[in-house]
Design a protein around this motif. Structure first.
Motif, PDB file in Angstrom:
ATOM      1  N   LYS A   1       0.813  -1.327   0.153  1.00 54.89           N
ATOM      2  CA  LYS A   1       0.062   0.027   0.040  1.00 54.89           C
ATOM      3  C   LYS A   1       0.714   1.340  -0.034  1.00 54.89           C
ATOM      4  CE  LYS A   1      -3.933  -2.399   2.309  1.00 54.89           C
ATOM      5  NZ  LYS A   1      -4.711  -2.657   3.440  1.00 54.89           N
TER       6      LYS A   1
ATOM      7  N   ARG B   1      -1.282  11.436   1.463  1.00 60.51           N
ATOM      8  CA  ARG B   1      -2.590  10.901   2.378  1.00 60.51           C
ATOM      9  C   ARG B   1      -3.067   9.672   1.706  1.00 60.51           C
ATOM     10  NH1 ARG B   1      -4.775  16.825   1.978  1.00 60.51           N
ATOM     11  NH2 ARG B   1      -5.826  15.882   0.180  1.00 60.51           N
ATOM     12  N   LYS B   2      -4.189   9.040   2.306  1.00 66.01           N
ATOM     13  CA  LYS B   2      -4.653   7.875   1.955  1.00 66.01           C
ATOM     14  C   LYS B   2      -5.158   8.055   0.521  1.00 66.01           C
ATOM     15  CE  LYS B   2      -8.624   4.601   2.874  1.00 66.01           C
ATOM     16  NZ  LYS B   2      -9.825   4.692   3.868  1.00 66.01           N
ATOM     17  N   SER B   3      -4.954   7.027  -0.222  1.00 68.34           N
ATOM     18  CA  SER B   3      -5.119   7.013  -1.712  1.00 68.34           C
ATOM     19  C   SER B   3      -4.570   8.411  -2.618  1.00 68.34           C
ATOM     20  CB  SER B   3      -6.619   6.760  -1.825  1.00 68.34           C
ATOM     21  OG  SER B   3      -7.168   5.614  -1.229  1.00 68.34           O
ATOM     22  N   GLN B   4      -3.470   8.502  -2.276  1.00 69.17           N
ATOM     23  CA  GLN B   4      -2.931   9.713  -2.915  1.00 69.17           C
ATOM     24  C   GLN B   4      -1.486   9.577  -3.161  1.00 69.17           C
ATOM     25  OE1 GLN B   4      -2.319  13.285  -0.336  1.00 69.17           O
ATOM     26  NE2 GLN B   4      -2.614  14.719  -1.895  1.00 69.17           N
TER      27      GLN B   4
ATOM     28  N   GLU C   1      -4.829   3.718   6.384  1.00 69.26           N
ATOM     29  CA  GLU C   1      -5.469   4.796   7.165  1.00 69.26           C
ATOM     30  C   GLU C   1      -4.097   5.827   7.863  1.00 69.26           C
ATOM     31  OE1 GLU C   1      -8.424   5.968   7.729  1.00 69.26           O
ATOM     32  OE2 GLU C   1      -8.945   4.339   6.387  1.00 69.26           O
TER      33      GLU C   1
ATOM     34  N   ASN D   1       6.668   4.854  -7.332  1.00 70.10           N
ATOM     35  CA  ASN D   1       6.482   4.818  -8.500  1.00 70.10           C
ATOM     36  C   ASN D   1       7.386   5.274  -9.634  1.00 70.10           C
ATOM     37  OD1 ASN D   1       5.124   5.176 -11.245  1.00 70.10           O
ATOM     38  ND2 ASN D   1       3.219   6.401 -10.374  1.00 70.10           N
TER      39      ASN D   1
ATOM     40  N   SER E   1       3.255   6.744  -3.786  1.00 68.78           N
ATOM     41  CA  SER E   1       1.754   6.662  -3.408  1.00 68.78           C
ATOM     42  C   SER E   1       1.419   5.742  -2.502  1.00 68.78           C
ATOM     43  CB  SER E   1       1.470   5.989  -4.754  1.00 68.78           C
ATOM     44  OG  SER E   1       1.646   6.555  -5.925  1.00 68.78           O
ATOM     45  N   LEU E   2       0.243   6.150  -1.888  1.00 66.96           N
ATOM     46  CA  LEU E   2      -0.186   5.627  -0.629  1.00 66.96           C
ATOM     47  C   LEU E   2      -1.613   5.017  -1.144  1.00 66.96           C
ATOM     48  CD1 LEU E   2       1.942   6.844   1.035  1.00 66.96           C
ATOM     49  CD2 LEU E   2       0.101   7.399   2.660  1.00 66.96           C
ATOM     50  N   GLY E   3      -1.979   3.720  -0.842  1.00 72.60           N
ATOM     51  CA  GLY E   3      -3.066   3.028  -0.904  1.00 72.60           C
ATOM     52  C   GLY E   3      -4.070   3.299  -0.043  1.00 72.60           C
ATOM     53  N   ASP E   4      -4.954   2.233   0.087  1.00 72.40           N
ATOM     54  CA  ASP E   4      -6.147   2.078   1.101  1.00 72.40           C
ATOM     55  C   ASP E   4      -5.485   2.047   2.606  1.00 72.40           C
ATOM     56  OD1 ASP E   4      -8.313   2.428   2.470  1.00 72.40           O
ATOM     57  OD2 ASP E   4      -9.064   0.311   1.748  1.00 72.40           O
TER      58      ASP E   4
END
Length: 174
Positions: free
Chosen positions: A52, A125-128, A83, A56, A78-81
């Motif tokens: 996660k 942040r999350k998903s960013q 918290e 890239n 990149s951060l995935g899902d």
């Protein structure tokens, strides 16, 4: 009467040996239990982080800024899902040179965003995903060969995440 004293002595010895054995087992159990709990809590912090938090490769490159002496490494994280990530540790290395820093804690000089170099630097942040520009120290005399990142979650460094070797020139991204 003498025989009874010998019998009581054997019973007392047996009770003392049993008590001593129970005491030793209790001490060993406490030490082992604390070690296991500590290792479990640190592995729980990092569980599921590796896939996660990613580097890239498409937006990670070396920028030779001709004539300035301030060469740069551009890298995209990149951060995935996920918290919570407290910080991200970045390590850049080359032939006889290395630089490492934590993005938030160290706030290293020469670290900025692409394309807006004036914004205050934070971690994604999350998903960013965010792309950073790091101005290499003057000690780097060769092109960097490797970049690694590691997420820091609940104070635990969660290993090196997908290190990248073979830097492309940033001019090839255009």
């Amino acid at each position: 009467m003498i025989k009874n004293k010998g019998g009581v002595s054997t019973v007392v010895e047996t009770i003392l040996l049993i008590a001593l054995t129970i005491g030793i087992v209790a001490i060993v159990w406490t030490v082992v239990s604390n070690l296991v709990e500590k290792n479990i809590s640190s592995s729980e912090s990092c569980f599921g982080v590796f896939e996660k938090v990613t580097l890239n490769p498409r937006y990670t490159c070396y920028n030779n800024v001709t004539g300035t002496g301030n060469d740069e490494v551009w890298f995209s994280i990149s951060l995935g899902d996920i918290e919570k990530v407290d910080d991200i540790l970045v390590a850049i290395s080359g032939e006889g040179n290395s630089a490492s820093f934590k993005i938030m804690e160290d706030k290293p000089a020469g670290l900025s965003y692409y394309p807006d170099r004036t914004r205050p630097v934070v971690i994604p942040r999350k998903s960013q995903g965010l792309t950073y520009i790091y101005e290499l120290p003057s000690s780097f005399t060769q092109t960097p060969e490797r970049i690694e990142i590691a997420a820091i979650v609940d104070g635990e460094v969660c290993g090196n995440i997908n290190p990248l070797e073979q830097f492309e020139s940033c001019s090839s991204l255009g």
